[in-house]
Every structure is written in structure tokens, then in C-alpha cells.
Write an enzyme that holds these catalytic residues in place. Sequence first.
Site, PDB file in Angstrom:
ATOM      1  N   TYR A 156      -8.175 -36.465  64.933  1.00 33.83           N
ATOM      2  CA  TYR A 156      -8.439 -35.016  64.990  1.00 33.83           C
ATOM      3  C   TYR A 156      -8.534 -34.439  63.576  1.00 33.83           C
ATOM      4  CZ  TYR A 156      -7.223 -30.039  65.515  1.00 33.83           C
ATOM      5  OH  TYR A 156      -7.205 -28.674  65.427  1.00 33.83           O
TER       6      TYR A 156
HETATM    7  N1  LIG Z   1      -3.931 -23.436  68.646  1.00 34.02           N
HETATM    8  C1  LIG Z   1      -3.586 -24.033  67.504  1.00 34.02           C
HETATM    9  O1  LIG Z   1      -2.395 -24.225  67.197  1.00 34.02           O
HETATM   10  C2  LIG Z   1      -4.659 -24.470  66.546  1.00 34.02           C
HETATM   11  C3  LIG Z   1      -4.262 -24.840  65.261  1.00 34.02           C
HETATM   12  C4  LIG Z   1      -5.223 -25.223  64.340  1.00 34.02           C
HETATM   13  C5  LIG Z   1      -6.555 -25.231  64.700  1.00 34.02           C
HETATM   14  N2  LIG Z   1      -6.924 -24.887  65.955  1.00 34.02           N
HETATM   15  C6  LIG Z   1      -8.353 -24.918  66.274  1.00 34.02           C
HETATM   16  O2  LIG Z   1      -8.716 -23.661  66.777  1.00 34.02           O
HETATM   17  C7  LIG Z   1      -9.777 -23.798  67.719  1.00 34.02           C
HETATM   18  C8  LIG Z   1      -9.399 -23.088  69.017  1.00 34.02           C
HETATM   19  O3  LIG Z   1      -8.177 -23.615  69.473  1.00 34.02           O
HETATM   20  P1  LIG Z   1      -7.358 -22.896  70.654  1.00 34.02           P
HETATM   21  O4  LIG Z   1      -5.937 -23.284  70.486  1.00 34.02           O
HETATM   22  O5  LIG Z   1      -7.742 -21.482  70.749  1.00 34.02           O
HETATM   23  O6  LIG Z   1      -7.924 -23.719  71.910  1.00 34.02           O
HETATM   24  P2  LIG Z   1      -8.099 -23.370  73.448  1.00 34.02           P
HETATM   25  O7  LIG Z   1      -7.257 -22.225  73.867  1.00 34.02           O
HETATM   26  O8  LIG Z   1      -7.938 -24.667  74.153  1.00 34.02           O
HETATM   27  O9  LIG Z   1      -9.627 -22.938  73.491  1.00 34.02           O
HETATM   28  C9  LIG Z   1     -10.610 -23.884  73.208  1.00 34.02           C
HETATM   29  C10 LIG Z   1     -11.958 -23.226  73.407  1.00 34.02           C
HETATM   30  O10 LIG Z   1     -12.968 -24.225  73.159  1.00 34.02           O
HETATM   31  C11 LIG Z   1     -13.835 -24.272  74.280  1.00 34.02           C
HETATM   32  N3  LIG Z   1     -14.308 -25.631  74.519  1.00 34.02           N
HETATM   33  C12 LIG Z   1     -13.546 -26.737  74.735  1.00 34.02           C
HETATM   34  N4  LIG Z   1     -14.353 -27.791  74.982  1.00 34.02           N
HETATM   35  C13 LIG Z   1     -15.636 -27.327  74.912  1.00 34.02           C
HETATM   36  C14 LIG Z   1     -16.892 -27.934  75.089  1.00 34.02           C
HETATM   37  N5  LIG Z   1     -17.030 -29.234  75.391  1.00 34.02           N
HETATM   38  N6  LIG Z   1     -18.018 -27.173  74.943  1.00 34.02           N
HETATM   39  C15 LIG Z   1     -17.903 -25.854  74.648  1.00 34.02           C
HETATM   40  N7  LIG Z   1     -16.731 -25.218  74.480  1.00 34.02           N
HETATM   41  C16 LIG Z   1     -15.607 -25.960  74.619  1.00 34.02           C
HETATM   42  C17 LIG Z   1     -12.998 -23.776  75.453  1.00 34.02           C
HETATM   43  O11 LIG Z   1     -13.852 -23.161  76.400  1.00 34.02           O
HETATM   44  P3  LIG Z   1     -14.117 -23.736  77.887  1.00 34.02           P
HETATM   45  O12 LIG Z   1     -12.844 -24.305  78.399  1.00 34.02           O
HETATM   46  O13 LIG Z   1     -14.612 -22.507  78.601  1.00 34.02           O
HETATM   47  O14 LIG Z   1     -15.187 -24.742  77.682  1.00 34.02           O
HETATM   48  C18 LIG Z   1     -12.134 -22.714  74.804  1.00 34.02           C
HETATM   49  O15 LIG Z   1     -12.807 -21.470  74.763  1.00 34.02           O
HETATM   50  C19 LIG Z   1     -10.014 -25.302  67.866  1.00 34.02           C
HETATM   51  O16 LIG Z   1     -11.099 -25.688  67.042  1.00 34.02           O
HETATM   52  C20 LIG Z   1      -8.721 -25.921  67.341  1.00 34.02           C
HETATM   53  O17 LIG Z   1      -8.933 -27.218  66.806  1.00 34.02           O
HETATM   54  C21 LIG Z   1      -6.007 -24.500  66.894  1.00 34.02           C
END
Ligand SMILES: NC(=O)c1ccc[n+]([C@@H]2O[C@H](COP(=O)([O-])OP(=O)(O)OC[C@H]3O[C@@H](n4cnc5c(N)ncnc54)[C@H](OP(=O)(O)O)[C@@H]3O)[C@@H](O)[C@H]2O)c1
Length: 247
Positions: A156
Site C-alpha cells: 500500500y
Molecule cells: N482513513 C485514513 O486513515 C486514511 C489515511 C491515509 C490515507 N487515506 C487515503 O484516503 C483516501 C480515502 O480513504 P477513506 O478512509 O476516506 O476511505 P473510504 O471511507 O473507504 O472511502 C473510499 C472511497 O473510495 C471509493 N472506491 C473504493 N474502491 C473504488 C473503486 N474500485 N472505484 C472507484 N471508487 C472506489 C469508495 O467508493 P465506493 O465504495 O462507492 O466505490 C469510497 O468513496 C484513500 O486514498 C486512502 O488511501 C486514508
Amino acid sequence: MSSRLDGRTALVTGSTSGIGRATAIALAERGAHVIVSGRDTVRGQRTVQDLRSGGARADFVPADLVSHRGARSLAEQALGVSGRVDILVNNAGVFTFGPTTSRTEADVNHIYNLNVKAPFFLVQSLVPQMVERGSGAVVNILTGAAHRGSPAAGLYGSSKAALLLLTKGWAAEFGPSGIRVNAVSPGMIRTEGTDGGAGLEEIAATIPARRLGDPHEVAPAVAFLASDEAAYVHGAILPVDGGAVAA
Ligand SMILES: NC(=O)c1ccc[n+]([C@@H]2O[C@H](COP(=O)([O-])OP(=O)(O)OC[C@H]3O[C@@H](n4cnc5c(N)ncnc54)[C@H](OP(=O)(O)O)[C@@H]3O)[C@@H](O)[C@H]2O)c1
């Protein structure tokens, strides 16, 4: 310099949930027309309704970004809806963890397709129009795991490290044409995606902020980088991580 985004269209990938959804709200509050995207139509329509009920202009374009076709199609449909995309937020991402020996070819393809190739093809599809207009902003969402090694996050973290380098490469490539490319690097944020993550609270208790972050604490950083207030900011990586970067 204004933080307002009136008259601009923003495409936020993965805005049916978590950080992407909070970013869609922040951009809409600043006046942007927001194109919400993700695979889940129910969550997507709900986000659009929430934005519209706050007086914003918003549309949902469903997309599965694990394929090159999905990214190209999203770019085409977004342009079809609005005629232009001024702000691209590459937020959709998958974060799964495990030792290298446990990861399958399907894991590698899934993580790299969504976290690296989708942003690449979206930039390739949408930035040329920004270049024609001489303005635009791209904000990529990274992670702390892109900056340091950890036993279970090599796959990742390496995908987001690739996006980190693309952020700098695109800043160098497109900056002279008026396009700013920057990134936000969130720490541990409580979202639908991290809900139930083992041990997160305990790790968060050791960083300067002493707690997990909220998606609405990440979104203003994205909105800042997308706005004219960041007119002289190119190729920057802004940590929003409760001080984990300093711990
Ligand atoms: N939360 C954390 O602690 C954290 C920390 C560092 C970085 N990040 C990064 O921040 C970003 C968002 O994370 P989050 O925690 O908000 O995640 P999340 O709540 O799981 O949301 C992920 C989003 O990505 C979409 N997604 C997943 N698979 C997809 C696909 N195959 N095609 C199109 N859309 C897709 C999902 O939409 P659908 O389910 O509708 O497809 C959802 O809107 C990610 O890039 C993650 O790596 C998160």
C-alpha cells in the site's frame, strides 16, 4: 487571493464516503460544482442530495476505477456533465495490509490499479483541457505509509509513494502551463474505510494530537490547495496527521 471556488467544477474520486465525501462538501461550500464519484450509487446519490440541499450544484457519475476503461469513462462523463473540470481530487483508494509473502497478484493489481493507474489516466485525460485554459488544480491523497517503511504496509505504501512522485513530476510537467499539482497526506482518520481497524486508537494515542482525525479536518487542506490561496504552491505534500510526521 480567494478561497472561493465559484464557477469551477471539481471532480472528487471516491466521494461516496470518508475523506472524499468530506472534501466534496468542503469544495461545494466554497462554491464549486462538484462531481461526486464512486461505485456505490446509493451512497453517491445521497451525497449529491446532501450537497444540493445545502444549495450547491452537484452530480453523481458512477465509476469503478480499477480498470483503465473506468478512469477514461469517468473523465469523459465528467466532461459531459459539466463541460470542464477545473479541479481533480484523486482520493479513491484501497488500503489493505499484510506481509509481502501473503499478497497475491490480484492484491498487487487492485492496489496499483486504483491508487496509481487511475490517478495517472485521469490526469492524462483531464489535464490537457486545463492546459488549454491555462489553469487548473490537481490534489492527490497520499498517506503516512508513503513516507516510511512498516512491516505490513509495503505494498500500500509503495503505491502511494508512486503517487507522491507523480505529484512532484506532474507539478514540474504542468506547472509552467498554469496547472498546480499538490498532495495531502492524511494520518489516521476515522472513516467508513478504517472503521474497526485494529489498534488504531492505541497508535493515535501516541501522536501529538493524541487522537484519530476526522475527515472534515482533512478536507479544508484539500480545498486550500485547490484554491487561488495556494497560487504559489506547487508540488507540495501537506501532512494532515495530528503531528504523526513529528512524532
Ligand atoms: N482513513 C485514513 O486513515 C486514511 C489515511 C491515509 C490515507 N487515506 C487515503 O484516503 C483516501 C480515502 O480513504 P477513506 O478512509 O476516506 O476511505 P473510504 O471511507 O473507504 O472511502 C473510499 C472511497 O473510495 C471509493 N472506491 C473504493 N474502491 C473504488 C473503486 N474500485 N472505484 C472507484 N471508487 C472506489 C469508495 O467508493 P465506493 O465504495 O462507492 O466505490 C469510497 O468513496 C484513500 O486514498 C486512502 O488511501 C486514508
